[in-house]
Design a protein around this motif. Structure first.
Motif, PDB file in Angstrom:
ATOM      1  N   MET A   1      18.476 -13.242 -39.999  1.00 52.70           N
ATOM      2  CA  MET A   1      17.887 -14.443 -40.570  1.00 52.70           C
ATOM      3  C   MET A   1      18.684 -15.667 -40.128  1.00 52.70           C
ATOM      4  O   MET A   1      19.911 -15.662 -40.163  1.00 52.70           O
ATOM      5  CB  MET A   1      17.891 -14.362 -42.099  1.00 52.70           C
ATOM      6  N   GLN A   2      17.977 -16.725 -39.768  1.00 56.46           N
ATOM      7  CA  GLN A   2      18.586 -17.983 -39.384  1.00 56.46           C
ATOM      8  C   GLN A   2      18.072 -19.097 -40.290  1.00 56.46           C
ATOM      9  O   GLN A   2      16.899 -19.098 -40.698  1.00 56.46           O
ATOM     10  CB  GLN A   2      18.260 -18.326 -37.928  1.00 56.46           C
ATOM     11  N   PHE A   3      18.933 -20.053 -40.583  1.00 58.32           N
ATOM     12  CA  PHE A   3      18.577 -21.158 -41.474  1.00 58.32           C
ATOM     13  C   PHE A   3      17.761 -22.215 -40.735  1.00 58.32           C
ATOM     14  O   PHE A   3      17.989 -22.498 -39.563  1.00 58.32           O
ATOM     15  CB  PHE A   3      19.857 -21.795 -42.028  1.00 58.32           C
ATOM     16  N   LEU A   4      16.804 -22.809 -41.467  1.00 54.60           N
ATOM     17  CA  LEU A   4      16.034 -23.940 -40.960  1.00 54.60           C
ATOM     18  C   LEU A   4      16.211 -25.124 -41.913  1.00 54.60           C
ATOM     19  O   LEU A   4      16.079 -24.967 -43.139  1.00 54.60           O
ATOM     20  CB  LEU A   4      14.544 -23.585 -40.858  1.00 54.60           C
ATOM     21  N   GLY A   5      16.495 -26.283 -41.363  1.00 55.21           N
ATOM     22  CA  GLY A   5      16.656 -27.470 -42.190  1.00 55.21           C
ATOM     23  C   GLY A   5      15.336 -27.977 -42.742  1.00 55.21           C
ATOM     24  O   GLY A   5      14.253 -27.606 -42.264  1.00 55.21           O
ATOM     25  N   GLY A   6      15.418 -28.848 -43.731  1.00 56.04           N
ATOM     26  CA  GLY A   6      14.228 -29.393 -44.364  1.00 56.04           C
ATOM     27  C   GLY A   6      13.248 -30.051 -43.400  1.00 56.04           C
ATOM     28  O   GLY A   6      12.038 -29.771 -43.452  1.00 56.04           O
ATOM     29  N   PRO A   7      13.710 -30.932 -42.483  1.00 54.67           N
ATOM     30  CA  PRO A   7      12.781 -31.550 -41.523  1.00 54.67           C
ATOM     31  C   PRO A   7      12.102 -30.515 -40.618  1.00 54.67           C
ATOM     32  O   PRO A   7      10.935 -30.679 -40.254  1.00 54.67           O
ATOM     33  CB  PRO A   7      13.692 -32.479 -40.712  1.00 54.67           C
ATOM     34  N   THR A   8      12.828 -29.457 -40.273  1.00 57.92           N
ATOM     35  CA  THR A   8      12.247 -28.410 -39.431  1.00 57.92           C
ATOM     36  C   THR A   8      11.157 -27.662 -40.183  1.00 57.92           C
ATOM     37  O   THR A   8      10.073 -27.391 -39.650  1.00 57.92           O
ATOM     38  CB  THR A   8      13.346 -27.431 -38.971  1.00 57.92           C
ATOM     39  N   VAL A   9      11.421 -27.318 -41.446  1.00 51.89           N
ATOM     40  CA  VAL A   9      10.424 -26.637 -42.276  1.00 51.89           C
ATOM     41  C   VAL A   9       9.167 -27.504 -42.399  1.00 51.89           C
ATOM     42  O   VAL A   9       8.039 -26.997 -42.306  1.00 51.89           O
ATOM     43  CB  VAL A   9      11.003 -26.320 -43.668  1.00 51.89           C
TER      44      VAL A   9
END
Length: 279
Positions: free
Chosen positions: A161-169
């Protein structure tokens, strides 16, 4: 065979096997393209070709190196000589944000898709093959994560699993809503009429999208599909990440590659800079 040659062949074959590419002419050609994207030398590509040919001959099998592989190797040698020995230019976080914003403002479904591709690849340090393989179900918009089901360094398919920032989401959500996607391939071709196609984008198409959008944003240097991954490693180093943290973020099998990509940034934050000059 000389001992050094045997060791070089073994190392080249291990690299090919880790790639997950099939041992066919098309698979070898794609692997040589991967090596070029990573900024490796033509000598590395030629070593891989020689090792694969030798193993096939030793096993009494036809060589997997055919016309397609030969064409890619010839192009690799030509382009590598033109670019010099340097690696691809890294697209840092702020540059990726600018490229994604410009793609978004360009309008249309393709612009939304391209913005999401750039943002996801930058946050998750994705390889082009990993971007192409993503499905809608791999993205958890509420949990702000993306699942990489299989990669170059995860041939067993354990997944990470990799994190996605708010703007990316937000960009992924906008693409999914406008494209009316609920399952299947995440990033797909968009017809000129604006109709979303069923087939997923190929690695070649994704490379072209990244190169075009990044250049449109004014980033200079030799841009490739690998540039977002390299640039994220450089941004992590500038922000003070350790080599181990960079290795984990990019899912590299050792800290050698991120160390190579971000050697300038690491030097600026290194022991001499900190302890001697208090920087």
């Amino acid at each position: 065979m000389a001992k050094n040659t045997r060791r070089a062949y073994e190392a080249a074959l291990r690299g090919f096997e880790r790639s997950g590419r099939p041992e066919t002419d098309a698979g070898v050609a794609a692997y040589l393209g991967d090596l070029y994207e990573e900024g490796l030398s033509a000598a590395c590509a030629a070593m891989a070709v020689a090792a694969l040919r030798f193993r096939a001959r030793l096993g009494g099998r036809p060589s997997p190196v055919g016309a397609a592989s030969e064409r890619v190797l010839a192009g690799f040698r030509r382009l590598a000589s033109e670019r010099g020995r340097g690696q691809v230019a890294g697209v840092r976080w702020e540059q990726a944000d600018r490229a994604a914003a410009m793609a978004e403002r360009s309008g249309g479904l393709a612009g939304l898709r391209d913005a999401a591709i750039i943002a996801v690849a930058s946050d998750a340090l994705l390889r082009v093959s990993e971007i192409s393989a993503l499905d809608v179900g791999d993205v958890d918009l509420e949990g702000k994560t993306v699942l990489i089901r299989r990669s170059k360094t995860d041939q067993e398919g354990e997944g990470v699993m990799q994190f996605l920032g708010g703007p990316t989401v937000a960009r992924v959500r906008a693409w999914l809503l406008r494209a009316s996607l609920a399952e299947g391939a995440l990033f797909r071709a968009v017809h000129r009429s604006g109709r979303v196609q069923a087939e997923r984008l190929t690695e070649r198409s994704i490379r072209r999208i990244i190169i075009r959008r990044v250049r449109d944003a004014g980033v200079q240097g030799r841009i490739s599909g690998h540039s977002l991954r390299v640039g994220s490693a450089q941004s992590l180093a500038s922000a003070g990440a350790s080599l181990v943290e960079m290795q984990l973020a990019g899912r590299w099998s050792s800290p050698a590659m991120p160390g190579r990509y971000a050697q300038g940034q690491l030097a600026q934050n290194g022991a001499v800079a900190r302890l001697r000059y208090g920087l």
